[in-house]
Every structure is written in C-alpha cells, then in structure tokens.
Scaffold this active site. Sequence first.
Site, short mmCIF file in Angstrom:
data_model
loop_
_atom_site.label_atom_id
_atom_site.label_comp_id
_atom_site.label_asym_id
_atom_site.label_seq_id
_atom_site.Cartn_x
_atom_site.Cartn_y
_atom_site.Cartn_z
N HIS A 240 0.76 -1.28 -0.09
CA HIS A 240 0.00 -0.01 -0.11
C HIS A 240 0.69 1.25 -0.16
O HIS A 240 0.57 2.07 -0.87
CB HIS A 240 -0.85 0.14 1.23
CG HIS A 240 -1.64 -1.22 1.24
ND1 HIS A 240 -2.88 -1.29 0.76
CD2 HIS A 240 -1.68 -2.33 2.28
CE1 HIS A 240 -3.47 -2.32 0.96
NE2 HIS A 240 -2.58 -2.98 2.06
C1 BDR Z 1 -2.45 0.37 5.65
O1 BDR Z 1 -2.70 -0.15 6.85
C2 BDR Z 1 -1.45 -0.58 7.06
O2 BDR Z 1 -1.55 -2.07 7.75
C3 BDR Z 1 -0.45 -0.48 6.05
O3 BDR Z 1 0.81 -0.04 6.61
C4 BDR Z 1 -1.15 0.77 5.24
O4 BDR Z 1 -0.64 2.02 5.62
C5 BDR Z 1 -3.31 -0.53 4.55
O5 BDR Z 1 -4.62 -0.35 4.80
#
Ligand code: BDR
Length: 312
Positions: A240
């Site tokens: 992400h």
């Molecule tokens: C987001 O949540 C965290 O687990 C990750 O670092 C990312 O920023 C994805 O939903």
Amino acid sequence: MKKIPVIMDVDTGIDDAVALILAMSSPQIDLKGVTVVAGNQILEKTLYNTLSVVDYFGSGNIPVAKGASKPLVRDLYFDAATHGESGLGTAQLPPPQIKPHHLDAVDFIRETLENSQEKITLVPVGPLTNIALLLMCYPHVKDKIDKIVMMGGGAFEGNMNAVCEFNLFVDPEAAQVVFDSGVEIVMCGLDITMKSYTTMEDILRIKATGTAAGEFCAEAFGVYYDRYVNNSRLPGCAVHDAVAVTYLLHPEWITSKRANVKVDIEGTETLGQTVCDFRENRIKALDNATVCLDIDREKFIDLLVNACKSCK
Ligand code: BDR
Ligand code: CA
C-alpha cells in the site's frame, strides 16, 4: 533535475518500510524528514523501526521525529497479526545509531515548513493523527504545503470491514480534519493499492537483487505475503504505502478521478468510510481530492526492484 521536497509520516510497518526505501533511493525526492505515528504497532515500535530503516538504508542525515502515541480521541488499535510483533515481520536490522529529533513530529513539520523557501509535499501513510494535529495547531502552515499525498481510505472497498480502511479505522477524526482542511489531497486508497500486489515471483526478483534492501524486503514480506494470500482475494501482498511514493515519481502510471471526499465519523456501520462523490452534477468547486483508482502494476514492481537494486 528539480527534486520534490517531501516529509513522510509513517507507522512503520512492513509496507511503510518499503515506502521509505523507495523514497530514500530516489534521486527525484528530497526527503526533508520522517515523522512517526502509532498505527501498525505501538509508537515505541514504529519509532524504533523507522529509526532502523532510515539509519540503515538512508544516505545522509534524514531527521526522524516522534509523534502521537494514540489517535485524537480513541484508544489505539494496532495490527500485530499483519505486521508481526515487531512491526517488521521476521526481518531484522541492526539497532539504530540515530536518535529521534529534539522536536516532536508536529513541531518538526511546522518548523520545516516555516523555514522552507518552497512548498513541501506531505506523504502520510499511517493514521492521520500527526497531520491533523499540525493543521489544527498551526493552520498558518497550510500555505507551505504543496499537497498531501496519503495512503488511506477507499472509494469502493474497505479492509477492516466493507467500507473502512485501516488508517481511517484507527483515527477517523484525524482523517476528517485532514480532508476538511482545504489542503489539496491525493488519496491513494485501497482502490489503487490493492492493485499494487506483489506476487511470490516479484518477491523473488526483489530478493535476487542481492542487496541488503532486497534481502530485507523479501524477508519482511514473508508473513505479510502469507496473510494476504490466505485472507484476501489477492495473489500476493499489497504494498500500500509504496503507492503514495510512486504517485510522486510517476503520476502518469496512475489513473485517478477528482472528487469531493468526506469522512464519516458517526456511522455505526460506516465509521471511517471515505465517502467519495464522483457524480457529474456535484458542486465541483467543493472537490478536495484526487482519488487514485488504478496503477500499471508491472511498472510499479519494476520500480520496487530497481529501488532495492540502487539501495544499500
Ligand atoms: C494501511 O494499513 C497498514 O497496515 C499499512 O501500513 C497501510 O498503511 C493499509 O490499509
Ligand atoms: Ca502504514
């Protein structure tokens, strides 16, 4: 080449670490500093992880400032199941030799913005607590922010429930402050980041770079990859946070739409939802965000592989 001045705000976190490596390895980015928030793990761990990653993979003196240990009004919810007890899966780095900056995150960002001749882009990839505090305490710095390119939210899907993404789930009130602030926002939410998945074949390419960064990322992806493959519809793990950095470097690889985005902080079933109004007949003057929807995945993976190649 004109570099893009950037401050990142992270809750390191496996994909945060990859995002940092991508930013620190890019000659196009002038990373003015990194601020840290609680999210994927408690602040003590996200700070330690950030110091380790910046110290080990960064070249030069990149300040790291400690931020909020809990959301604006809620208790902290963190995610050891996805990122592991340490926050970096099974990956390990030497203990950091650098110390946190003497200013806290909010004052570090304020001072950096105030002293800057040019506007700076903020890239928050965790809960938006630090950024909301900055905008509430020091609204005069808004003029110095070029835009906020953030990872969080989703127009069409959630990962904590049907409609809410993790960073919004942890601190919805902070997200509302940011989206209502009047600062231009680029939202890299789940719509695009779930298309940024990394398959086992991609992870092996990253490992085969033979660099410390390649080894580190491949090791960190281990449990994270398993969790995605076992619990989501993806054939790999979503990186992400690296998508927000990619937007800075290659917006031409990304499909997006303008929208008016509001954050729900009251709904019983929709708490933390980023409600995106794309309607043709909306009042377009109220649009506050560019909502990213799709990415050229192959190019994105090549970028990660090359970042690991050019890093330590
Ligand atoms: C987001 O949540 C965290 O687990 C990750 O670092 C990312 O920023 C994805 O939903
Ligand atoms: Ca994150």
